[in-house]
Design a protein around this motif. Structure first.
Motif, PDB file in Angstrom:
ATOM      1  N   ARG A 124      11.714   3.564   3.486  1.00 31.55           N
ATOM      2  CA  ARG A 124      11.230   2.601   4.488  1.00 31.55           C
ATOM      3  C   ARG A 124      12.422   1.723   4.870  1.00 31.55           C
ATOM      4  N   GLN A 127       1.107   6.951   7.346  1.00 36.93           N
ATOM      5  CA  GLN A 127      -0.038   6.104   7.695  1.00 36.93           C
ATOM      6  C   GLN A 127      -0.916   6.809   8.746  1.00 36.93           C
ATOM      7  N   ARG A 166       4.654   0.368  14.450  1.00 34.37           N
ATOM      8  CA  ARG A 166       4.976   1.786  14.232  1.00 34.37           C
ATOM      9  C   ARG A 166       3.716   2.568  13.863  1.00 34.37           C
ATOM     10  N   VAL A 167       2.745   1.857  13.278  1.00 32.01           N
ATOM     11  CA  VAL A 167       1.474   2.518  12.951  1.00 32.01           C
ATOM     12  C   VAL A 167       0.809   2.990  14.244  1.00 32.01           C
ATOM     13  N   HIS A 200       5.463   5.710  11.567  1.00 32.41           N
ATOM     14  CA  HIS A 200       4.947   5.537  10.200  1.00 32.41           C
ATOM     15  C   HIS A 200       4.026   6.741   9.964  1.00 32.41           C
ATOM     16  N   ARG A 255       0.816  -1.223   0.000  1.00 30.98           N
ATOM     17  CA  ARG A 255       0.000   0.000   0.000  1.00 30.98           C
ATOM     18  C   ARG A 255       0.847   1.270   0.000  1.00 30.98           C
ATOM     19  N   THR A 256       1.792   1.313   0.919  1.00 32.09           N
ATOM     20  CA  THR A 256       2.570   2.539   1.113  1.00 32.09           C
ATOM     21  C   THR A 256       3.323   2.882  -0.168  1.00 32.09           C
ATOM     22  N   PRO A 274      -4.564  -0.865   9.111  1.00 27.03           N
ATOM     23  CA  PRO A 274      -3.595  -0.337   8.137  1.00 27.03           C
ATOM     24  C   PRO A 274      -3.248  -1.351   7.053  1.00 27.03           C
ATOM     25  N   GLY A 275      -3.602  -2.631   7.294  1.00 22.03           N
ATOM     26  CA  GLY A 275      -3.215  -3.684   6.383  1.00 22.03           C
ATOM     27  C   GLY A 275      -1.751  -4.040   6.586  1.00 22.03           C
ATOM     28  N   PRO A 276      -1.297  -5.182   6.138  1.00 21.07           N
ATOM     29  CA  PRO A 276      -2.118  -6.228   5.551  1.00 21.07           C
ATOM     30  C   PRO A 276      -2.996  -6.914   6.599  1.00 21.07           C
ATOM     31  N   ARG A 286      -2.269  -5.643  12.777  1.00 24.45           N
ATOM     32  CA  ARG A 286      -1.858  -6.999  12.418  1.00 24.45           C
ATOM     33  C   ARG A 286      -1.204  -7.679  13.611  1.00 24.45           C
ATOM     34  N   GLN A 312       1.353 -10.147  14.120  1.00 17.52           N
ATOM     35  CA  GLN A 312       2.362 -10.541  13.146  1.00 17.52           C
ATOM     36  C   GLN A 312       3.112 -11.773  13.619  1.00 17.52           C
TER      37      GLN A 312
HETATM   38  C1  NCD Z   1       2.131  -1.514   8.208  1.00 15.44           C
HETATM   39  C2  NCD Z   1       3.614  -1.294   8.264  1.00 15.44           C
HETATM   40  O1  NCD Z   1       4.361  -1.692   7.380  1.00 15.44           O
HETATM   41  O2  NCD Z   1       4.020  -0.718   9.257  1.00 15.44           O
HETATM   42  N1  NCD Z   1       1.480  -1.525   6.996  1.00 15.44           N
HETATM   43  C3  NCD Z   1       1.354  -0.375   6.211  1.00 15.44           C
HETATM   44  O3  NCD Z   1       2.296   0.309   5.945  1.00 15.44           O
HETATM   45  N2  NCD Z   1       0.139  -0.037   5.745  1.00 15.44           N
HETATM   46  C4  NCD Z   1       1.616  -2.462   9.187  1.00 15.44           C
HETATM   47  C5  NCD Z   1       2.090  -3.870   9.198  1.00 15.44           C
HETATM   48  O4  NCD Z   1       2.893  -4.313   8.394  1.00 15.44           O
HETATM   49  O5  NCD Z   1       1.600  -4.584  10.090  1.00 15.44           O
END
Ligand code: NCD
Length: 303
Positions: A103, A134, A164-165, A131, A53-54, A259-261, A220, A222
């Motif tokens: 990133r 986001q 980080r979100v 982030h 997405r980003t 925020p996905g995924p 997520r 993770q």
């Molecule tokens: C997140 C990230 O990479 O921090 N996704 C995003 O950028 N939309 C969240 C994640 O990976 O869990």
């Protein structure tokens, strides 16, 4: 060297007025009505971590404003050969970068870059730190749905420790007096998370987090980050997974964000992901105008 004007390294040190200015400008941005604010500029997308997405929304945002984009990923570039972060930075600057979007798995990498390279640096996610783009697109989404931050309660549920979100969202929302409730087991939501920003509360009980909540932000869980933690995913699902019965505990018009995924069957059920209260794809869409505003600000064009 101080970071170049227009850099976006994090939310923590951004003033509330600047955040509002950015969000207001984002409302005027529309990728379907291109505005050549970045005509001929070169936006380097330096991705040391995977992203869907980003990366794609930064790319679409840049192109819809007339910029050229170059994607450099660790795989298939000199990064793979062991080139240092700064040497890669000097290289992309030498070939003519006007903006660097980065990133990186290490917290602080965008700061290091910004201290040595004289073009705006935009943090697209650094380790477990921030982030900011986001958080801005999430704030944009909240405002589009709720009109104001005033009196809002936001529940953030899931792996907050590794997110980080979540960190950027807490910094942003707390600047506007939003009531923030973090929810999850202690392994994912340590008590110390309350010190992140003013106005944060931690709870272990999902019904406590959801009662009276306007916005539910799921994160997520993770699995690749959970080795070493004594977390039973089945227990997580039993206690925290967002499902229709739980959603009923929140306000009637509550929205569900992520925020996905997303991982269906873990953080949320498909009924929630595809349901009427979900705003998950809207967030992805909102990423484009928000990132157009971020890039325009980087070039001093946010007027
Ligand atoms: C997140 C990230 O990479 O921090 N996704 C995003 O950028 N939309 C969240 C994640 O990976 O869990």
């Amino acid at each position: 060297m101080n970071p170049a004007r227009g850099s976006l390294l994090g939310i923590e040190h951004l003033e509330a007025a600047e955040i509002l200015r950015l969000l207001k400008f984002a409302r005027r941005m529309n990728p379907d009505k291109p505005r050549p604010l970045l005509k001929g500029k070169r936006v380097m997308l330096l991705f040391y971590e995977s992203s869907t997405r980003t990366r794609s929304s930064f790319e679409i945002a840049a192109k819809s404003m007339g910029a050229h984009t170059v994607l450099i990923q660790s795989f298939g570039s000199s990064i793979e050969k062991g080139e240092s972060l700064l040497d890669t930075g000097y290289t992309v600057r030498a070939v003519g970068a006007d903006i660097i979007v980065i990133r990186h798995p290490n917290a602080g990498a965008p700061y290091v870059m910004a201290q040595h390279i004289d073009v705006p640096v935009i943090n697209a996610g650094d380790g477990l730190h921030e982030h900011p783009s986001q958080a801005l697109l999430d704030a944009y989404t909240i405002l589009r749905n709720k009109n104001t931050f005033k009196g809002l309660q936001v529940a953030i549920v899931g792996d907050i420790f590794h997110s980080r979100v979540a960190r950027s969202a807490c910094h942003l929302l707390s600047k506007f007096g939003v009531k923030i409730i973090l929810c999850g087991p202690p392994e994912l939501v340590p008590d110390i998370a309350t010190t992140l920003a003013p106005g944060i509360r931690v709870t272990r009980h999902i019904d406590d987090a959801l009662r009276g909540t306007d916005v539910i932000m799921l994160l997520r869980v993770q699995s690749e980050r959970l080795s070493g933690l004594k977390l039973d995913l089945l227990e997580y699902i039993t206690r925290y997974q967002m499902n229709p019965a739980r959603l009923k505990m929140a306000k009637k018009d509550a929205i569900v964000m992520h925020p996905g995924p997303i991982i269906r069957g873990l953080e949320l059920t498909s009924e929630i992901a595809d349901g009427a209260q979900a705003r998950i794809l809207e967030e992805v869409r909102n990423g484009v105008p928000t990132r157009m505003a971020i890039l325009a600000r980087a070039m001093g064009k946010m007027r």
